[in-house]
Enzyme design. Structure first.
Site, PDB file in Angstrom:
ATOM      1  N   ASP A 494       8.564 -46.093  14.486  1.00  0.00           N
ATOM      2  CA  ASP A 494       7.266 -46.640  14.868  1.00  0.00           C
ATOM      3  C   ASP A 494       7.077 -48.079  14.427  1.00  0.00           C
ATOM      4  OD1 ASP A 494       5.818 -44.772  16.308  1.00  0.00           O
ATOM      5  OD2 ASP A 494       5.181 -43.675  14.525  1.00  0.00           O
TER       6      ASP A 494
HETATM    7  C1  GLC Z   1       6.263 -41.185  11.104  1.00  0.00           C
HETATM    8  C2  GLC Z   1       5.836 -40.743  12.481  1.00  0.00           C
HETATM    9  C3  GLC Z   1       7.013 -40.490  13.380  1.00  0.00           C
HETATM   10  C4  GLC Z   1       7.957 -41.650  13.354  1.00  0.00           C
HETATM   11  C5  GLC Z   1       8.367 -41.969  11.940  1.00  0.00           C
HETATM   12  C6  GLC Z   1       9.247 -43.191  11.852  1.00  0.00           C
HETATM   13  O1  GLC Z   1       6.816 -40.110  10.417  1.00  0.00           O
HETATM   14  O2  GLC Z   1       5.042 -39.594  12.410  1.00  0.00           O
HETATM   15  O3  GLC Z   1       6.585 -40.262  14.708  1.00  0.00           O
HETATM   16  O4  GLC Z   1       9.063 -41.316  14.132  1.00  0.00           O
HETATM   17  O5  GLC Z   1       7.218 -42.206  11.163  1.00  0.00           O
HETATM   18  O6  GLC Z   1       8.538 -44.363  12.095  1.00  0.00           O
HETATM   19  C1  GLC Z   2       3.020 -46.497  10.021  1.00  0.00           C
HETATM   20  C2  GLC Z   2       4.072 -45.708   9.263  1.00  0.00           C
HETATM   21  C3  GLC Z   2       4.915 -44.881  10.170  1.00  0.00           C
HETATM   22  C4  GLC Z   2       4.044 -44.120  11.140  1.00  0.00           C
HETATM   23  C5  GLC Z   2       3.118 -45.100  11.875  1.00  0.00           C
HETATM   24  C6  GLC Z   2       2.287 -44.470  12.952  1.00  0.00           C
HETATM   25  O1  GLC Z   2       3.624 -47.451  10.798  1.00  0.00           O
HETATM   26  O2  GLC Z   2       4.930 -46.550   8.519  1.00  0.00           O
HETATM   27  O3  GLC Z   2       5.735 -44.026   9.429  1.00  0.00           O
HETATM   28  O4  GLC Z   2       4.868 -43.449  12.017  1.00  0.00           O
HETATM   29  O5  GLC Z   2       2.302 -45.732  10.927  1.00  0.00           O
HETATM   30  O6  GLC Z   2       1.136 -43.870  12.490  1.00  0.00           O
END
Ligand code: GLC
Ligand code: GLC
Length: 831
Positions: A494
């Site tokens: 993300d």
């Molecule tokens: C969080 C989100 C997931 C994403 C991950 C890596 O765990 O819930 O959807 O893939 O971060 O950014």
């Molecule tokens: C932040 C977190 C990630 C998550 C994202 C979406 O970027 O670092 O892990 O997936 O929020 O909520």
């Protein structure tokens, strides 16, 4: 030091010291009513949706962290002769009064927690759980007097109500401080804020026992400037019988208990949620009083201790049945307890809660993630196939006609979340993976014909199969300059925001996209596409659609070629191309030279398994060797190296975190099982299990002071080697780590995998394991599996009910046969 231990035979984790490094929590509820409970009885409850139907209030960012919860106070109303003063009071769950309790123990079990202690000769045990089929939680308090004289005690119980919408509750004081309303009738406290207008639901708090009084106004119960550690009512030994009008409604009961020496007594408290039909809200109908006809029988039933005990037995049986679907006995205790109990349990919790409510997820935020929930399904589909089916259809209904998908939806409304929207370009592909897992597990092809709308729009229904086709199309319609998939707002990571270019503080990295998105490409999505296209080809073939199967295979092959041409960096798979078509995750980079995600997903997709150049072996082996060389630490595998030392506008949130945390080179545990699976795919059982053990919470119990999170569940992240707190876990419970580790250990290391044709048994276990046994219920047939090592390597010699079977798939037995004995000789027998 250790803060507790596993009680494997009872399937409990026993915490023996209340001040754990972080709250070590558990979940109550398995259907609609849920609660979080910490080892000191902290936490909160809600009905279905942690944001929109919050029952009790919880303040995040609190000091101490774990304050507010399901609090009980015991008080000596008469001074015991053997010292001590009249009026002394304590909390049997330690918080909030925090006395030095004897024999404190919190037993977190499957869907229940039992918190007990002894103080001044009074033993108190409270069993907290949510019965199946009803929307309430039970606190069953058992008091035992170990003194040599009679004890005269007061019990106070207290919860603070939330005004339903947890976000509004925490922010909209100008309204909220005027709307609180309660009713108190027959020793039941009803919380009914907003019931007079559009809500048809209310909460209730009831108790058995000799009722001595109540409070419903927080400031009266606690006293002005009073805290939970010293409520005024408890100090003086008598409730004020306050009735809340506005301000902060609470529920507090006061019960008196007299206990002979050796005597024991039980008090039951019930906290619940009830909805009335819109036309039967009030009694009398013209009043604003709650019609309690529907709820009273429920309350009466659970105030009977026998019914409480029966409900508890039913809950235990429910979990025993779920876990019985897959049980193993291996040479490693950490493997056994995670597979047999805790990892499976965590998978069910992620099924229920997705990423909504934990001590790290506020319950007002993320709802159900499309990507997340599809992956979660891989970890629970075998336990609750019917509910998995429903979940798939709910998820697919938030898909858009373009094939894209809302990134999140709200569990109560099941509607896509407009604020976050779509365009995370990996999202739709995960749907193919979850459906494939469901089909292999159940053989229920009818789901593919289910009409499912797009964006929940009536009239737009298409068979689920069409949704899957559009998922693939979505990727193919969005290819970049190298023929690789465009990344959109982000892919699995993300925080890899290659189209954002955000320089505004506080702006969301995910939604603030400022580029047209026509350039930045993701090798990760390319790998995921190959995996999904091969799964869809297998689905098509299984349905007899041979031509379509060929088409998807051809698309997969074309993408694979693209990855080999433009996604291979020499020793590992590249991660991406940025908005200027510069490489991300390449030896050419100063920072972020190698990433784990593309190594994992490409190998899972089967890319780079054969061939290989210049005597270096297949690309997959090279990539895994590079992971070993650059990314592996004693605490797990970090996301990338070197960490980003500063913020890069063109990379986004990934470079916003200090080095070693979260997506900036943290050990993002979710990705570690991809590498375990990849190692298993190339046949490295020792390496796969070694990686498994590095993040296995039970194995990390011994370093609890460093790890800090619960030793019975996975955390999302462990601080990476660049962090000053390397090895410290964070964000426990709600993470895709649960499902993927479950898949890695059960399906790839132990090798027990559902396929369309039957259950496959292809273990890739450590070389020093003499074998293991497993029981797996698959399509209604109990497979009793014995694996015995007969030589080196991973060759499988299979026999079923004593008859040799070629290959490694146990064919489905004739209808009516419900059990098969599966014998596996593992390795190449000598001579
Ligand atoms: C969080 C989100 C997931 C994403 C991950 C890596 O765990 O819930 O959807 O893939 O971060 O950014
Ligand atoms: C932040 C977190 C990630 C998550 C994202 C979406 O970027 O670092 O892990 O997936 O929020 O909520």
């Amino acid at each position: 030091m250790r803060y507790g231990h596993f009680d494997d035979s009872r399937r409990e984790y026993v915490i023996t010291q209340p001040d754990t490094p972080l709250p070590w929590i558990n979940y109550l509820g398995s259907e609609a009513y849920f609660g979080l409970i910490s080892n000191t009885a902290g936490g909160y409850s809600f009905y279905r949706d942690a944001r929109l139907r919050r029952i009790t209030r919880y303040r995040y960012n609190n000091v101490p962290l774990d304050s507010g919860g399901r609090y009980l106070y015991l008080r000596d109303d008469a001074p015991p002769a053997e010292g001590g003063d009249e009026g002394a009071f304590w909390s049997p769950s330690w918080q909030p009064a925090r006395h030095d309790l004897e024999d404190y123990a919190c037993r977190h079990g499957l869907g229940y927690s039992i918190i007990g202690s002894t103080y001044r000769g009074i033993e108190a045990q409270t069993r907290y759980f949510v019965p199946l089929g009803d929307n309430l939680e039970i606190w069953q308090l058992t008091l035992t007097n170990h003194r040599s004289e009679a004890a005269h005690l007061s019990v106070f119980a207290c919860v603070e109500f939330c005004l339903w919408d947890a976000w509004d509750d925490a922010t909209n004081y100008q309204r909220n401080l005027s709307i609180g309303e309660v009713e108190v009738e027959d020793a039941v406290i009803y919380h009914k804020s907003e019931y007079r207008e559009r809500r048809n639901h209310f909460a209730f708090f009831a108790c058995s026992g000799e009722w001595a009084g109540f409070d419903t106004q927080r400031d009266v119960f606690l006293g002005l400037y009073g805290g939970w550690d010293k409520p005024a009512a408890v100090e003086r030994g008598r409730s004020f019988n306050s009735v809340a009008h506005g301000w902060a409604p609470i529920g507090s009961h006061h019960v008196r208990v007299a206990l002979e020496p050796g005597g024991t007594h039980q008090v039951v408290f019930l906290l619940g949620y009830h909805e009335n039909p819109a036309d039967r809200k009030f009694d009398p109908p013209t009043s604003s009083l709650i019609d309690k006809a529907g709820v009273k029988p429920i309350i009466a039933r659970y105030l009977e201790p026998e019914n409480v005990d029966a409900a508890f037995r039913a809950l235990r049986a429910y979990w025993d049945d779920l876990l019985a679907v897959f049980q193993v006995d291996t040479p490693d205790v950490h493997t056994d307890r995670m597979v047999n109990v805790w990892n499976a349990y965590q998978c069910m919790v992620t099924f229920n809660l997705s990423r909504s409510a934990s001590f790290f997820e506020s319950g007002v935020g993320r709802g159900m993630g499309f990507r997340d929930s599809n992956q979660d399904l891989l970890g629970f589909v075998h336990m609750v196939p019917a509910r998995a089916r429903r979940r798939i259809l709910d998820l697919a209904a938030t898909q858009l006609e373009s094939g894209g998908a809302y990134h999140q939806y709200q569990p109560l409304t099941k509607r896509g979340n407009d604020a976050v929207g779509a365009n995370f370009n990996d999202d739709p592909l995960w749907l193919v993976l979850s459906v494939a897992a469901y089909l292999k597990e159940t053989g229920d092809g009818s789901i593919l014909d289910e009409p499912v709308p797009y964006d929940n729009q009536p009239g737009s229904e298409q068979p689920l199969y069409e949704h899957l086709q559009r998922s693939l199309r979505y990727t193919l319609d969005r290819l970049g300059p190298h023929g690789l998939p465009l990344i959109g707002r982000a892919d699995w990571n993300d925080c890899l925001n290659l189209n954002t270019f955000s320089s505004t503080p506080g702006e969301s990295f995910q939604t603030a996209t400022s580029k047209d998105g026509e350039t930045a490409e993701s090798v990760f999505i390319a790998g995921l596409f190959v995996l999904a296209a091969r799964e869809l080809a297998a689905i098509a073939r299984w349905r007899g659609l041979e031509e379509e199967a060929h088409t998807y295979e051809a698309e997969a092959a074309r993408m694979e070629t693209g990855v080999l041409e433009h996604g291979w960096d020499g020793d590992w798979f590249l991660r991406a191309y940025d908005d200027s078509s510069r490489k991300v995750g390449s030896r050419e980079c100063q920072e972020g030279r190698i990433f784990v995600e593309s190594q994992g997903i490409c190998i899972l997709a089967g890319i780079g398994l054969d061939g290989g150049a210049e005597g270096k072996g297949p690309l997959a082996e090279q990539a895994l060797a590079s992971v070993r060389e650059h990314l592996v630490t004693p605490h797990g595998i970090v996301l990338h190296q070197p960490a980003y030392s500063r913020y890069y506008l063109h990379l986004g949130e990934i470079s916003s975190y200090p080095p070693g945390y979260k997506e900036n080179a943290g050990i993002f545990c979710h990705t570690n099982p991809w590498i375990m699976i990849a190692e298993a795919i190339v046949g490295h059982g020792d390496q796969a299990h070694d990686y498994y053990m590095r993040i296995n919470p039970s194995a990390r119990e011994a370093i609890a002071d460093l790890h800090r999170c619960e030793p019975y569940v996975y955390a999302q992240m462990i601080a990476g080697r660049d962090a000053p707190t390397h090895g410290e876990a964070k964000n426990s419970w709600l993470t895709g780590t649960a499902a993927w580790n479950y898949v890695a250990i059960s399906q790839w290391i132990l090798g027990i995998r559902p396929t369309y044709a039957g259950l496959q048994v292809a273990p890739v276990v450590p070389s020093n394991w003499p074998g293991f046994t497993a029981t797996r219920v698959f399509r209604g047939v109990t497979h009793r599996i014995t694996v015995e090592r007969v030589g080196e390597g991973n060759d499988v010699c299979l026999s079923v009910d004593g008859v040799p079977v070629p290959g490694d798939i146990v064919p489905l037995p004739p209808k009516g046969q419900t059990e098969v004995r599966v014998q596996v000789g593992l390795g190449r027998a000598q001579g």
